[in-house]
Design an enzyme around this catalytic site. Structure first.
Site, PDB file in Angstrom:
ATOM      1  N   ASP A 153       0.824  -1.208   0.000  1.00  0.00           N
ATOM      2  CA  ASP A 153       0.000   0.000   0.000  1.00  0.00           C
ATOM      3  C   ASP A 153       0.855   1.253   0.000  1.00  0.00           C
ATOM      4  O   ASP A 153       2.024   1.224   0.341  1.00  0.00           O
ATOM      5  CB  ASP A 153      -0.833   0.041   1.278  1.00  0.00           C
ATOM      6  CG  ASP A 153      -2.117  -0.738   1.131  1.00  0.00           C
ATOM      7  OD1 ASP A 153      -2.372  -1.245   0.033  1.00  0.00           O
ATOM      8  OD2 ASP A 153      -2.862  -0.833   2.124  1.00  0.00           O
ATOM      9  N   LYS A 180      -3.849   3.108  -2.373  1.00  0.00           N
ATOM     10  CA  LYS A 180      -4.986   3.970  -2.662  1.00  0.00           C
ATOM     11  C   LYS A 180      -4.653   5.346  -2.148  1.00  0.00           C
ATOM     12  O   LYS A 180      -4.104   5.504  -1.077  1.00  0.00           O
ATOM     13  CB  LYS A 180      -6.219   3.490  -1.904  1.00  0.00           C
ATOM     14  CG  LYS A 180      -6.679   2.136  -2.279  1.00  0.00           C
ATOM     15  CD  LYS A 180      -8.081   1.947  -1.741  1.00  0.00           C
ATOM     16  CE  LYS A 180      -8.457   0.495  -1.700  1.00  0.00           C
ATOM     17  NZ  LYS A 180      -7.886  -0.219  -0.593  1.00  0.00           N
ATOM     18  N   GLY A 204      -0.217  -0.766   5.807  1.00  0.00           N
ATOM     19  CA  GLY A 204       0.203   0.139   6.884  1.00  0.00           C
ATOM     20  C   GLY A 204      -0.523  -0.188   8.183  1.00  0.00           C
ATOM     21  O   GLY A 204      -1.669  -0.655   8.169  1.00  0.00           O
ATOM     22  N   GLY A 205       0.144   0.021   9.295  1.00  0.00           N
ATOM     23  CA  GLY A 205      -0.499  -0.146  10.599  1.00  0.00           C
ATOM     24  C   GLY A 205      -0.886  -1.580  10.872  1.00  0.00           C
ATOM     25  O   GLY A 205      -0.109  -2.504  10.654  1.00  0.00           O
ATOM     26  N   ASP A 206      -2.110  -1.764  11.338  1.00  0.00           N
ATOM     27  CA  ASP A 206      -2.647  -3.093  11.608  1.00  0.00           C
ATOM     28  C   ASP A 206      -3.676  -3.413  10.528  1.00  0.00           C
ATOM     29  O   ASP A 206      -4.525  -2.573  10.230  1.00  0.00           O
ATOM     30  CB  ASP A 206      -3.313  -3.098  12.997  1.00  0.00           C
ATOM     31  CG  ASP A 206      -3.863  -4.473  13.316  1.00  0.00           C
ATOM     32  OD1 ASP A 206      -3.169  -5.224  14.014  1.00  0.00           O
ATOM     33  OD2 ASP A 206      -4.974  -4.807  12.854  1.00  0.00           O
ATOM     34  N   ILE A 220      -7.439  -2.865  11.401  1.00  0.00           N
ATOM     35  CA  ILE A 220      -7.974  -1.583  11.866  1.00  0.00           C
ATOM     36  C   ILE A 220      -8.051  -0.637  10.680  1.00  0.00           C
ATOM     37  O   ILE A 220      -7.005  -0.227  10.136  1.00  0.00           O
ATOM     38  CB  ILE A 220      -7.129  -1.009  13.016  1.00  0.00           C
ATOM     39  CG1 ILE A 220      -7.237  -1.964  14.211  1.00  0.00           C
ATOM     40  CG2 ILE A 220      -7.602   0.402  13.392  1.00  0.00           C
ATOM     41  CD1 ILE A 220      -6.581  -1.493  15.468  1.00  0.00           C
ATOM     42  N   THR A 231      -0.851  -0.266  15.181  1.00  0.00           N
ATOM     43  CA  THR A 231      -1.761   0.625  14.485  1.00  0.00           C
ATOM     44  C   THR A 231      -1.305   2.078  14.655  1.00  0.00           C
ATOM     45  O   THR A 231      -0.630   2.426  15.637  1.00  0.00           O
ATOM     46  CB  THR A 231      -3.208   0.404  14.973  1.00  0.00           C
ATOM     47  OG1 THR A 231      -4.087   1.107  14.090  1.00  0.00           O
ATOM     48  CG2 THR A 231      -3.414   0.892  16.401  1.00  0.00           C
ATOM     49  N   MET A 269      -7.870   9.088   9.171  1.00  0.00           N
ATOM     50  CA  MET A 269      -8.361   9.687   7.921  1.00  0.00           C
ATOM     51  C   MET A 269      -9.182  10.941   8.202  1.00  0.00           C
ATOM     52  O   MET A 269     -10.224  11.156   7.587  1.00  0.00           O
ATOM     53  CB  MET A 269      -9.200   8.659   7.134  1.00  0.00           C
ATOM     54  CG  MET A 269      -8.384   7.474   6.685  1.00  0.00           C
ATOM     55  SD  MET A 269      -9.359   6.139   5.993  1.00  0.00           S
ATOM     56  CE  MET A 269      -9.802   5.214   7.461  1.00  0.00           C
ATOM     57  N   GLY A 279       3.449  10.157  11.794  1.00  0.00           N
ATOM     58  CA  GLY A 279       3.890   9.700  13.105  1.00  0.00           C
ATOM     59  C   GLY A 279       4.924   8.587  13.019  1.00  0.00           C
ATOM     60  O   GLY A 279       4.851   7.741  12.134  1.00  0.00           O
TER      61      GLY A 279
HETATM   62  N1  SAH Z   1      -4.592   0.020   9.081  1.00  0.00           N
HETATM   63  C1  SAH Z   1      -3.994   1.292   9.393  1.00  0.00           C
HETATM   64  C2  SAH Z   1      -4.911   2.464   9.114  1.00  0.00           C
HETATM   65  C3  SAH Z   1      -5.300   2.624   7.685  1.00  0.00           C
HETATM   66  S1  SAH Z   1      -6.302   4.017   7.429  1.00  0.00           S
HETATM   67  C4  SAH Z   1      -3.531   1.299  10.847  1.00  0.00           C
HETATM   68  O1  SAH Z   1      -3.855   0.403  11.610  1.00  0.00           O
HETATM   69  O2  SAH Z   1      -2.805   2.218  11.214  1.00  0.00           O
HETATM   70  C5  SAH Z   1      -5.126   5.232   6.985  1.00  0.00           C
HETATM   71  C6  SAH Z   1      -5.042   6.317   8.022  1.00  0.00           C
HETATM   72  O3  SAH Z   1      -4.208   5.924   9.095  1.00  0.00           O
HETATM   73  C7  SAH Z   1      -4.426   7.587   7.513  1.00  0.00           C
HETATM   74  O4  SAH Z   1      -5.374   8.360   6.826  1.00  0.00           O
HETATM   75  C8  SAH Z   1      -4.012   8.247   8.808  1.00  0.00           C
HETATM   76  O5  SAH Z   1      -5.102   8.810   9.468  1.00  0.00           O
HETATM   77  C9  SAH Z   1      -3.568   7.057   9.620  1.00  0.00           C
HETATM   78  N2  SAH Z   1      -2.105   6.853   9.565  1.00  0.00           N
HETATM   79  C10 SAH Z   1      -1.454   5.793   9.080  1.00  0.00           C
HETATM   80  N3  SAH Z   1      -0.124   5.921   9.259  1.00  0.00           N
HETATM   81  C11 SAH Z   1       0.062   7.095   9.875  1.00  0.00           C
HETATM   82  C12 SAH Z   1       1.206   7.810  10.359  1.00  0.00           C
HETATM   83  N4  SAH Z   1       2.437   7.304  10.210  1.00  0.00           N
HETATM   84  N5  SAH Z   1       1.027   9.000  10.940  1.00  0.00           N
HETATM   85  C13 SAH Z   1      -0.210   9.515  11.098  1.00  0.00           C
HETATM   86  N6  SAH Z   1      -1.317   8.902  10.683  1.00  0.00           N
HETATM   87  C14 SAH Z   1      -1.196   7.708  10.081  1.00  0.00           C
END
Ligand code: SAH
Length: 361
Positions: free
Chosen positions: A146, A168, A199-201, A204, A229, A281, A310
Site C-alpha cells: 500500500d 490507494k 500500513g499499521g494493523d 484496523i 496501528t 483519515m 507519526g
Molecule cells: N490500518 C492502518 C490504518 C489505515 S487508514 C492502521 O492500523 O494504522 C489510513 C489512516 O491511518 C491515515 O489516513 C491516517 O489517518 C492514519 N495513519 C497511518 N499511518 C500514519 C502515520 N504514520 N502518521 C499519522 N497517521 C497515520
C-alpha cells in the site's frame, strides 16, 4: 543446512554482483539501498549513480577486495566458477542456481504451496515491525503493498520479490478493492508466497477482513500478522498516552473519512469529557469533525493534536484545541497521513514529549 541468522553491515563496503539479468540489477539496487558500494559486471544501463556497471569478462581477481558476491548470470558454469572462487577465497557468495552450495542465503523462490500472509507494517518506523512481519517480507515471492508502507520498510523486503502496488489515495483508487481481493487469490495459485503488506494493523481501518474473506472462499491458506496501528504509534511518538487514570478511562478509534461529503459518526458517543477520541483519515474533514464535536457538547477548549507522519523522521505534531485546531492546520501546510487525537490526555505531551525527529536521517 545449519544457518546463522545475522544481519550484514554492508555500508560503504565493496560488493560485487555478476550478471546481465534484470534480477542481477535489482539485487545490485538492493545492496545500494543498504549503502553498499556496488560493482556490477554485466550488460546494464542504469541511472543509479551509486552502481558501477561494467560489461567485461569476470576473473578470479574480481573476487578480491569484495566483502560479498552475488552471482546471477545466465551462464551456469560461470556462476559455479565464481562460487568456487569465493569458497577458495573465503568470500560470502550467493549463486542463483546453486543456493545449496552458497555461503549466503537469499530466498528467491517459492518453497511451499501458495499462501498469503496479511501483514501489518506498522506506522512507518521499520523498527516497529514485528519479527514475524520482517521474516515474512524477507521470504516473500510477491509483495502487494500500500501507499502507507514506508520506504525504509520497503527496503527491508526480499529484493528479488515481485512488487505490486495496490495503494490507494483518497480520490485515486489504483486497484479497486475487489481486484485486490482477486489478485491475491491468483498470485497464491501460481503458487507463490504472497505477502499483502498494509500500513499499521490490517484489521484496523485496513479492509484486511475483506481480503482474507476472498482467500477463505478459495481455500487458500492464509495468516494474519498484526501490526502497530497508527493510533498507538502516533500517540507513543507524540508523548500522548491514550488513556491515563486522571484524564481518560477509555479510548475510541473512529474514521473521519467523508462519504458523499459527510462524516457518519455517532457524535453523542464521542463527547464524554473522560474519553480520548482518535480519528483516522480525519484531515479532509477536520473542520467538520471539530465543529460537530463542539456542537454535540464537547468543550471547545478540549485539547486536540494532529500528528503528521507519526513515528517517522518527518513527524510533526500540532497541538491546539477543538476550537482552534482547524485554523492552525490550515496555516501549517500539513499533509497526509495524519492522526487526530482529541481529549485531555493531549496536555500530557508538555511533559512527555520525547521523540526528536531528524528529517535528514
Ligand atoms: N490500518 C492502518 C490504518 C489505515 S487508514 C492502521 O492500523 O494504522 C489510513 C489512516 O491511518 C491515515 O489516513 C491516517 O489517518 C492514519 N495513519 C497511518 N499511518 C500514519 C502515520 N504514520 N502518521 C499519522 N497517521 C497515520
Amino acid at each position: 543446512m545449519q544457518l546463522l541468522h545475522a544481519p550484514l553491515a554492508v555500508q560503504d563496503r565493496p560488493c560485487l554482483v555478476v550478471g546481465s539479468s534484470r534480477l542481477a540489477l535489482r539485487l545490485a539496487e538492493w545492496l545500494v539501498l543498504h549503502k553498499a558500494q556496488v560493482t556490477v559486471i554485466g550488460d546494464h544501463t542504469t541511472d543509479n549513480d551509486r552502481i558501477r556497471s561494467t560489461s567485461r569478462e569476470v576473473t578470479s581477481a574480481d573476487i578480491d577486495n569484495n566483502w560479498l558476491v552475488i552471482t546471477a548470470s545466465d551462464d551456469k558454469s560461470l556462476n559455479s566458477r565464481i562460487l568456487d572462487w569465493c569458497n577458495d577465497k573465503c568470500r560470502f557468495c550467493y549463486s542463483i542456481d546453486n543456493p545449496e552450495h552458497a555461503s549466503w542465503m537469499l530466498n528467491l523462490s517459492a518453497t511451499s504451496p501458495g499462501q498469503v500472509a496479511l501483514v501489518g507494517a506498522g506506522p512507518g518506523d521499520p523498527e516497529l515491525l514485528t519479527l514475524r512481519a520482517l521474516r515474512l517480507i524477507q521470504q516473500a515471492d510477491v509483495i502487494v503493498y500500500d501507499r502507507l508502507v514506508s520506504k525504509p520498510i520497503m527496503a527491508r523486503c526480499n529484493p528479488a520479490a515481485e512488487f505490486i502496488y495496490a495503494g490507494k489515495s483518497k480520490a485515486n483508487h489504483t486497484l479497486p478493492q475487489e481486484s485486490i481481493n482477486n489478485l491475491l487469490v491468483t498470485l497464491a495459485q501460481r503458487p507463490a508466497n504472497v505477502v499483502r503488506l498494509k500500513g499499521g494493523d490490517p484489521f484496523i481501518f485496513g479492509r484486511g477482513g475483506e481480503e482474507i474473506e476472498t482467500l477463505a472462499d478459495h481455500r487458500i491458506p492464509f495468516q494474519v500478522v498484526p501490526g502497530i496501528t497508527a493510533a498507538s504509534g502516533c500517540a507513543a511518538f507524540a508523548g500522548i498516552p491514550l488513556t491515563h487514570r486522571d484524564h481518560a478511562q477509555s479510548v475510541v478509534f473512529v474514521t473521519g473519512h467523508l462519504r458523499n461529503g459527510e462524516i457518519n459518526l455517532n457524535w453523542h458517543e464521542l463527547v464524554s469529557p473522560q474519553l480520548t477520541v482518535v480519528v483516522y483519515m480525519g484531515l479532509t474533514g477536520l473542520e467538520n469533525i471539530c465543529a460537530s464535536m463542539i456542537q454535540h457538547g464537547r468543550e471547545s477548549s478540549t485539547p486536540a493534536a494532529l500528528v503528521q507522519q507519526g513515528t517517522q523522521p518527518q513527524q510533526r505534531v500540532l497541538v491546539s484545541t477543538l476550537k482552534d485546531l482547524p485554523a492552525l492546520v490550515a496555516n501549517s501546510e500539513v499533509s497526509a497521513p495524519t492522526m487526530l487525537i482529541i481529549g485531555h490526555v493531549v496536555t500530557l505531551r508538555d511533559k512527555l514529549d520525547w521523540f526528536s525527529p531528524a528529517p535528514d536521517a
